[in-house]
Design a protein around this motif. Structure first.
Motif, PDB file in Angstrom:
ATOM      1  N   CYS A 177     -33.089  -6.531  -4.993  1.00  0.00           N
ATOM      2  CA  CYS A 177     -33.492  -5.893  -6.251  1.00  0.00           C
ATOM      3  C   CYS A 177     -32.523  -6.227  -7.380  1.00  0.00           C
ATOM      4  N   LYS A 178     -33.032  -6.145  -8.602  1.00  0.00           N
ATOM      5  CA  LYS A 178     -32.180  -6.106  -9.770  1.00  0.00           C
ATOM      6  C   LYS A 178     -31.644  -4.676  -9.883  1.00  0.00           C
ATOM      7  N   ILE A 179     -30.354  -4.540 -10.189  1.00  0.00           N
ATOM      8  CA  ILE A 179     -29.718  -3.226 -10.162  1.00  0.00           C
ATOM      9  C   ILE A 179     -29.311  -2.803 -11.568  1.00  0.00           C
ATOM     10  N   GLY A 180     -29.744  -1.609 -11.941  1.00  0.00           N
ATOM     11  CA  GLY A 180     -29.290  -0.984 -13.176  1.00  0.00           C
ATOM     12  C   GLY A 180     -28.723   0.385 -12.854  1.00  0.00           C
ATOM     13  N   CYS A 181     -27.796   0.863 -13.661  1.00  0.00           N
ATOM     14  CA  CYS A 181     -27.238   2.188 -13.375  1.00  0.00           C
ATOM     15  C   CYS A 181     -26.849   2.892 -14.673  1.00  0.00           C
ATOM     16  N   TYR A 182     -26.907   4.205 -14.625  1.00  0.00           N
ATOM     17  CA  TYR A 182     -26.423   5.037 -15.728  1.00  0.00           C
ATOM     18  C   TYR A 182     -25.359   5.953 -15.131  1.00  0.00           C
TER      19      TYR A 182
END
Length: 405
Positions: A177-182
């Motif tokens: 997966c492509k990973i994004g985070c806040y």
């Protein structure tokens, strides 16, 4: 000669066992990766699957406001995507979760296009299971939870909105997966390390550790090793969003990816608050309002201690003291938070403040607005606050804001 042969035999045994474990781990990894890839290939549509990881999505705090505003933004901006929420709130139905989100945060969502993936292993990230090495235990537990989520749903894009960085390698290397985070708050920070070094007794540094030099040395070493691992897993993210300059500084220091770290302030819904008509002057009580989730780092007991000190200062003005009321408003995520509220109620009785303190748990947005209307002073006691949505809310509502350091 016999001792030397015995030493060689032990060395060979260690190498054999180590090699066997390594080969076994790699085999399991490859099998899981193939299984997940095969499951992803069985999809019957061409939509992009976007999954948000928020095991406590029904909690109703500032972190959940960020989650649901992110969901709304994704729905408004992108077509051809399917949104999924990884949640551990097994006791709540999708309808109940979405209704609470809209009611608590005054949001309108396209509820028909939001699906939930329920995680049954949320207990692995609960602090009560790890009386020692809590950070490491919860982080490894989040990997178990991530694996459960990935086996149930294989997204194209994975977005973590709670700060569980150890889930990133699971979704990146196993799920592709492509990973994004806040990130609201780093799992570990130099401030935490400094507290341990200075022998400060706090929620993450127990008294016996603070008093024992050897235990302090062990904990400092543990924190330093953990921070290195935390940096490695954090660097698996493709896009990193942080909620403040404070968090940004810590994340850049720990993860060392300044080029893909972006400061995105939390959504503060102040338009309604700025329109509020204050009813404080006509209220019989002088309300001091505290808004925040019932979590240990919010330091609600300090608010009760402050009220106790205030009563001491006003010992000659009984009438004024009788008009004062501390109203503590917040949300509970689980049984541990509810137990924390019960302990604070007991603490208030111990300080003889039960007639001067009111607890309101899991209120709706409209009820919260009413609390802002009748309050005169806002109180916030979290030590080393990273942003503080409630601080902005109180200021927007016209309250006199008092925050701790």
């Amino acid at each position: 000669m016999v001792c030397l042969c015995s030493l060689y035999a032990q060395l060979y045994l260690v190498l054999f066992v180590g090699s066997f474990c390594l080969i076994g781990t790699l085999t399991v990894f490859l099998l899981l990766r193939q299984l997940i890839k095969r499951q992803k290939g069985k999809r019957l549509d061409n939509d992009k699957y976007v999954a948000l990881f928020h095991p406590y999505c029904n909690a109703g705090g500032g972190g959940e406001r960020v989650l649901w505003c992110a969901v709304r933004a994704l729905q408004n901006k992108y077509e051809g995507i399917k949104l999924f929420i990884y949640t551990g709130d097994l006791e709540a139905t999708p309808e109940e979760i979405l209704n609470k989100a809209e009611r608590t945060f005054n949001l309108t969502l396209d509820t028909e296009k939001i699906k939930f993936v329920y995680l049954k292993q949320r207990k692995w990230i609960e602090a009560k299971w790890y009386p020692y090495f809590t950070l490491l235990g919860q982080s490894l537990g989040s990997m178990v939870l991530a694996l459960e989520g990935l086996l149930n749903l294989q997204p194209d894009v994975f977005i973590d909105t709670m700060g569980y960085a150890f889930t990133y390698p699971v979704f990146s290397y196993l799920g592709g997966c492509k990973i994004g985070c806040y990130t609201h708050y780093p799992t570990i920070s130099t401030d935490m390390l400094r507290r341990v070094q200075n022998h400060v007794n706090s929620y993450n540094n127990r008294g016996y550790v603070a008093r024992n030099p050897f235990a302090t040395w062990i904990k400092i070493a543990y924190y330093r090793i953990f921070s290195k691992i935390y940096g490695m897993v954090g660097r698996c993210a493709d896009t990193v969003m942080v909620n403040s300059s404070w968090t940004e500084g810590h994340i850049i220091s720990l993860w060392d990816v300044p080029y893909k770290t972006h400061r995105v302030y939390p959504p503060c819904e102040v338009s309604e608050l700025k329109k509020l008509e204050s009813l404080a002057s006509g209220h019989e009580k002088i309300i001091i309002l505290s808004v925040g989730q019932f979590r240990p780092e919010k330091d609600h007991p300090l608010q009760l201690q402050a009220m106790y000190e205030l009563r001491t200062l006003l010992n000659k003005d009984e009438d004024l003291w009788n008009r004062l009321r501390l109203m503590i408003v917040g949300s509970c995520r689980d049984a541990e938070d509810r137990e924390r509220v019960k302990n604070m109620q007991d603490f208030a009785k111990h300080l003889s403040l039960e007639n001067s303190v009111e607890f309101r748990v899991n209120v709706s947005y409209q009820e919260l607005l009413q609390c802002f209307q009748v309050a005169t002073i806002g109180l916030h006691t979290m030590w080393n606050e990273h942003f503080g949505i409630s601080v902005v809310d109180c200021m927007a509502a016209g309250l006199i804001m008092v925050a701790n350091r």
